[in-house]
Design a protein around this motif. Structure first.
Motif, short mmCIF file in Angstrom:
data_model
loop_
_atom_site.label_atom_id
_atom_site.label_comp_id
_atom_site.label_asym_id
_atom_site.label_seq_id
_atom_site.Cartn_x
_atom_site.Cartn_y
_atom_site.Cartn_z
N ARG A 239 51.09 45.78 -0.68
CA ARG A 239 49.94 46.52 -1.16
C ARG A 239 50.33 47.30 -2.42
O ARG A 239 51.48 47.66 -2.63
CB ARG A 239 49.45 47.50 -0.09
N CYS A 240 49.34 47.56 -3.25
CA CYS A 240 49.55 48.32 -4.48
C CYS A 240 49.47 49.81 -4.15
O CYS A 240 48.43 50.28 -3.65
CB CYS A 240 48.50 47.93 -5.52
N LEU A 241 50.55 50.54 -4.41
CA LEU A 241 50.56 51.98 -4.16
C LEU A 241 49.90 52.73 -5.31
O LEU A 241 49.16 53.69 -5.10
CB LEU A 241 52.00 52.47 -3.96
N LEU A 242 50.19 52.29 -6.54
CA LEU A 242 49.56 52.89 -7.72
C LEU A 242 49.28 51.80 -8.76
O LEU A 242 50.08 50.88 -8.93
CB LEU A 242 50.45 53.96 -8.37
N LYS A 243 48.18 51.94 -9.45
CA LYS A 243 47.85 51.08 -10.59
C LYS A 243 47.71 52.02 -11.80
O LYS A 243 46.82 52.87 -11.82
CB LYS A 243 46.58 50.30 -10.35
N LEU A 244 48.60 51.86 -12.76
CA LEU A 244 48.73 52.83 -13.85
C LEU A 244 48.47 52.20 -15.20
O LEU A 244 48.64 51.00 -15.38
CB LEU A 244 50.14 53.45 -13.81
N SER A 245 48.11 53.03 -16.16
CA SER A 245 47.82 52.54 -17.50
C SER A 245 49.07 52.58 -18.37
O SER A 245 50.19 52.62 -17.86
CB SER A 245 46.70 53.38 -18.13
N ASP A 246 48.89 52.58 -19.68
CA ASP A 246 50.01 52.58 -20.62
C ASP A 246 50.68 53.96 -20.67
O ASP A 246 50.09 54.98 -20.31
CB ASP A 246 49.53 52.24 -22.04
N SER A 247 51.94 53.95 -21.15
CA SER A 247 52.68 55.18 -21.48
C SER A 247 52.82 56.14 -20.31
O SER A 247 52.74 57.36 -20.48
CB SER A 247 52.04 55.89 -22.67
N VAL A 248 53.01 55.59 -19.13
CA VAL A 248 53.35 56.45 -17.99
C VAL A 248 54.83 56.80 -18.10
O VAL A 248 55.69 55.92 -18.15
CB VAL A 248 53.05 55.75 -16.65
N THR A 249 55.13 58.08 -18.21
CA THR A 249 56.49 58.53 -18.47
C THR A 249 57.24 58.85 -17.19
O THR A 249 56.64 58.95 -16.10
CB THR A 249 56.48 59.79 -19.35
N THR A 250 58.53 59.06 -17.32
CA THR A 250 59.33 59.49 -16.16
C THR A 250 58.93 60.88 -15.72
O THR A 250 59.14 61.25 -14.56
CB THR A 250 60.83 59.44 -16.49
N ASP A 251 58.33 61.68 -16.61
CA ASP A 251 57.80 62.98 -16.21
C ASP A 251 56.61 62.81 -15.26
O ASP A 251 56.38 63.64 -14.38
CB ASP A 251 57.36 63.79 -17.43
#
Length: 902
Positions: free
Chosen positions: A677-689
């Motif tokens: 299953r997908c836990l998160l679906k994220l866009s561009d430039s997701v940082t380690t912060d």
């Protein structure tokens, strides 16, 4: 086929023979290579008998093609590792857990030891709780140790349990300045051979400002905890052959300017040019006018201008500094002889170097400046600072009215922030009726490693304070003042010059030797001032001599933060408001009733230099660093620990991680990922912060629930950084950044997701626990530049503990991709031009991924949508080297090391 011995040469120094791997033995023109490339090439040559070094790596690097960037990945084996306490604690936690795992598998736990020299400097936990008091330092140190007792007891155990591991106790200095003044060897001597072996001192550290050491001619940079642990255990740090940008410095700084003004100008120029992921080398005639302290100021801010490092060559100034700081005459002679023999000495080392690009700066064009209000690269000429601030306030108010603009700002609930509704507030403090105005400077801090390594700017600050005192000026009553130098030597030479008392009179009393305001350890503002700011949405400012001023970093009450030289910090504390043009308007009224201007207080260069020459001497460094590992009464009174295996206490700061639970002696076959299953679906430039826990622990978060369940009161929550040694806290804070937007849970912001197939909204942690309980694997889908920003170990450790088996992204930041492999998470990449939108992926589907094999470059991802439709697509496997596949096959780099040592 050549052998290692063919590259060995002999160097005789004062009748004693040494050997070294001579770059001149390679069939290439070494003069073409920048200094950075020469050091990396020597490193490859010296380790060319190891399986992680390929002959073609040496050949490609030696040929040094600057016509295009390279995708060749090389192994770099640093000579030593340096840690600070925030990032060092989890590294030592992992080593302690590895010993347990070795014991469980029937191996010798004492084989788990750093194979390289490791120094951990406790410097990131001091907070400015007390200020403007004679005993501020003593009181803050006592609070620090009480607050962090459990962490410090653990580090004290590590110091006794591990070989090659030393701890510098709290109150001794900032890690980077201790590194510069004492720890750095510049040239290593390996005495294990009949003829001692010489090679360059190189270092990686778990702090991005490890680059400060580049000012001494030592190549080094910041890495995440996983890479640091690997380096400690003898594993290489993998990196692409870097592009190297040369920056020529010409001329000389004009009177009235400082090294801080120079570094702000360089940061602005290099950011505008674009040096992210590249190495910068400084060269040119202007170098000879810069002391090592000036160079270290420039090198320190490499992360701010985006470079991997900012390197200077070893030269006469280096030798002069090494002698001043107490290095032995033998070591200094050896450094000079080796550097010259290898073609790494002074301007000659770079005279014919070919760079991927070259920039230039005339030092004579540098003018006094500050940077802000949110980024180090946003330099402002000092004479334009007041106007710039007023313009910024106007812009913020316009954005608050129209938050849908591209640059609009939002609070954590998603609404527009109410910014600056008032410009003045009356309040009562210390029996005074006072007014706090828009732009008031509420924090003025001489802080951080950046500038407190530099005697010239600190003497300048103290002289400015002295003249202000003579004229009867005082710091405005709403300003929180602090002085946190990076070295104990600073207070020694200020005392010797009779200038410490001048700073004390203005409230710049010593608050601690460590990283304070710059990292957000600025401590609380007086309650009445804090309440006045918050209740009236007042825009106030801070001025600090640090290197970072990102939004929300310095203090939650302060919206605008400015970087400045130490003397300008004092000047703004006197002026009290950023709206005052301190180049034209008076800082205050003298005791004779006349206006006092900045030019009346600013010391001359001759005045500064005379004092620096007179009071800064070798004996100060020798005395203070002679006892650098002695912790004093508070440190020594921590409960003694003497055991090879750590006896994990019931602690909310340090807890045995589960990375090695039920680990078999041999790796199990790599398994397919089925129906994930997908836990998160994220866009561009997701940082380690966005991924890694950082900052304060919110009272309505899963981490807060855990702490309350363990009888920790709200006032003792401390920060995620201080609790990095407890995986229970950190996994609950993973993907919990308040600005994270998970497309799987539209309309939410922060650590939320939508459970599948129920569609129920909940925290990421709660969903992950439910999936784990049902034995359902999870994945993360992301866009471009996944994992950009600082290399953070918990950005990979946290997802693993949440059950994430794979990440499918459009592109990765290189170090984060490496960290995912280091924790056994599979990094997959959409084909170029493709992404989640290509296949209409919403995150509600089930994902199956075939088991991968060594050397395999692609794998099919099969997707079953809620309506039963099946879609499949090819992804690239971003396991780029045989070494990385070995780490992945073992379930992570630490498991690989354990089994290798078995």
């Amino acid at each position: 086929m050549t052998t290692l011995n063919q590259h060995l040469s002999t160097l005789t120094i004062k009748g004693k023979n040494y050997q070294y791997y001579a770059l001149s033995s390679l069939p290439a023109d070494m003069k073409r290579l920048p200094l950075t490339a020469k050091i990396l090439l020597e490193n490859l040559l010296r380790h060319s008998d190891k399986p992680y070094v390929q002959t073609e790596d040496i050949q490609i690097l030696a040929e040094w093609d600057t016509s295009s960037s390279t995708d060749t990945e090389i192994a770099f084996v640093p000579s030593r590792v340096i840690l600070q306490d925030f990032t060092g604690v989890p590294a030592v936690v992992d080593l302690a857990a590895m010993r347990d795992a070795m014991l469980d598998l029937g191996g010798d736990p004492n084989k788990i030891n750093p194979l390289k020299p490791v120094d951990l400097v406790i410097d990131h936990s001091i907070m400015v709780d007390e200020f403007a008091r004679e005993d501020s330092f003593e009181r803050n140190t006592k609070i620090e140790v009480e607050r962090n007792k459990e962490r410090y007891q653990f580090l004290k155990w590590g110091q006794s349990a591990f070989d090659n591991f030393k701890v510098v106790p709290p109150g001794k200095g900032i890690v980077h300045q201790v590194n510069l003044e004492y720890l750095a060897r510049v040239t290593f001597i390996d005495e294990q051979y009949d003829t001692p072996l010489l090679y360059p001192d190189t270092v990686v550290g778990t702090d991005s400002h490890t680059t400060m050491i580049n000012g001494l001619g030592v190549l080094g940079w910041g890495v995440g905890g996983i890479e640091a642990e690997a380096a400690m255990l003898g594993q290489p740090v993998t990196m692409l052959i870097p592009e190297v940008v040369g920056m020529e410095l010409k001329g000389k700084l004009p009177a009235g300017t400082t090294a801080t003004d120079l570094v702000l100008a360089v940061t602005q120029q290099l950011r505008a040019f674009g040096v992210v992921g590249k190495c910068v080398e400084f060269f040119g005639d202007g170098i000879k006018h810069l002391t090592v302290a000036d160079r270290a100021t420039l090198a320190n801010m490499s992360p701010e201008y985006g470079a991997t490092c900012g390197l200077f060559a070893i030269d006469e100034q280096t030798i002069k500094y090494l002698a001043l700081t107490g290095r032995s005459e033998k070591q200094i002679e050896l450094i000079e002889a080796y550097s010259k023999a290898q073609g790494m000495w002074g301007s000659e080392a770079q005279e014919h170097a070919e760079y991927h690009a070259t920039l230039a700066m005339d030092l004579a064009t540098v003018v006094p400046a500050i940077a802000g209000p949110k980024r180090p690269q946003d330099r402002i000429n000092l004479n334009q600072a007041a106007t710039s601030f007023s313009d910024w306030i106007t812009e913020q108010k316009e954005l608050a009215i129209a938050p849908d603009k591209e640059k609009g700002r939002f609070d954590s609930e998603g609404g527009a922030e109410n910014i600056g509704s008032k410009t003045s507030v009356s309040y009562r403090h210390n029996n005074q009726d006072l007014d706090l105005h828009e732009g008031s400077v509420v924090i003025a801090a001489i802080t951080s490693c950046t500038n407190t390594s530099n005697p010239s700017v600190l003497i300048a600050a103290a002289l400015l304070a002295q003249k202000a005192n003579e004229l009867g000026l005082t710091v405005k009553p709403w300003v929180k003042t602090s002085f946190a130098p990076g070295s104990q030597v600073v207070t020694e030479y200020l005392n010797e010059a009779g200038l410490s008392k001048e700073l004390d009179i203005l409230g710049f009393n010593l608050v601690g030797y460590g990283c304070t305001t710059c990292i957000g350890n600025s401590g609380p503002l007086p309650e009445v001032i804090s309440n006045a700011i918050k209740e009236n949405d007042l825009i106030v400012t801070s001025v600090l001599s640090g290197n970072r001023n990102f939004e929300g970093r310095i203090h939650s009450d302060v919206k605008a933060n400015y970087l400045a030289s130490p003397p300008l910090v004092v000047a703004y504390a006197l002026a009290g408001n950023m709206k005052i043009d301190i180049t034209k308007e008076p800082l205050g009224i003298s005791n004779t009733g006349t206006p006092v201007y900045l030019k009346d207080l600013w010391p001359s260069q001759n005045e500064i230099q005379e004092i620096v020459t007179r009071v800064v001497n070798k004996s100060m460094f020798s005395e203070k660093y002679g006892s650098v590992y002695d912790g004093g009464e508070i440190w020594e009174n921590l409960d003694p620990v003497d055991a090879d295996i750590y006896n994990w206490p019931n602690s909310t700061y340090v807890k045995k991680p589960t990375f090695f639970a039920d680990m078999p002696a041999q790796p199990e076959p790599i398994k397919a990922i089925k129906n994930a299953r997908c836990l998160l679906k994220l866009s561009d430039s997701v940082t380690t912060d966005h991924i890694s826990p950082a900052g304060s622990i919110g009272k309505e978060t899963p981490a807060a629930d855990y702490l309350r369940d363990n009888q920790v009161s709200l006032k003792d929550f401390n920060s995620y950084g201080s609790r990095r040694g407890n995986h229970e806290v950190m996994m609950r804070g993973t993907f919990a950044n308040v600005r994270l937007k998970n497309q799987l849970a539209p309309g939410t912001e922060g650590g939320f997701t939508r459970m599948q197939p129920s569609g129920k909204d909940m925290t990421v942690f709660e969903a992950a626990q439910q999936y784990i309980a049902k034995d359902i694997p999870t994945i993360v889908i992301a866009g471009k530049e996944y994992g950009t920003g600082s290399s953070r170990d918990w950005a990979a450790k946290g997802p693993l503990l949440l059950g994430v088996k794979a990440v499918i992204a459009e592109t990765y930041e290189r170090i984060h991709r490496s960290n995912l492999i280091g924790m056994g998470i599979l990094p997959l990449q959409f084909k170029q031009g493709e992404g989640a939108i290509t296949y209409s992926l919403e995150g509600t589907e089930q994902f199956s991924i075939q088991a991968v094999e060594a050397g395999q470059k692609q794998v099919t991802v099969e997707v079953e949508k809620p309506n039963g439709e099946i879609v499949s697509f090819q992804t690239d496997i971003r396991i780029d080297t045989p070494n990385e596949f070995e780490y992945f096959r073992h379930g992570g780099i630490l498991q690989y090391v354990i089994r290798t040592l078995l």
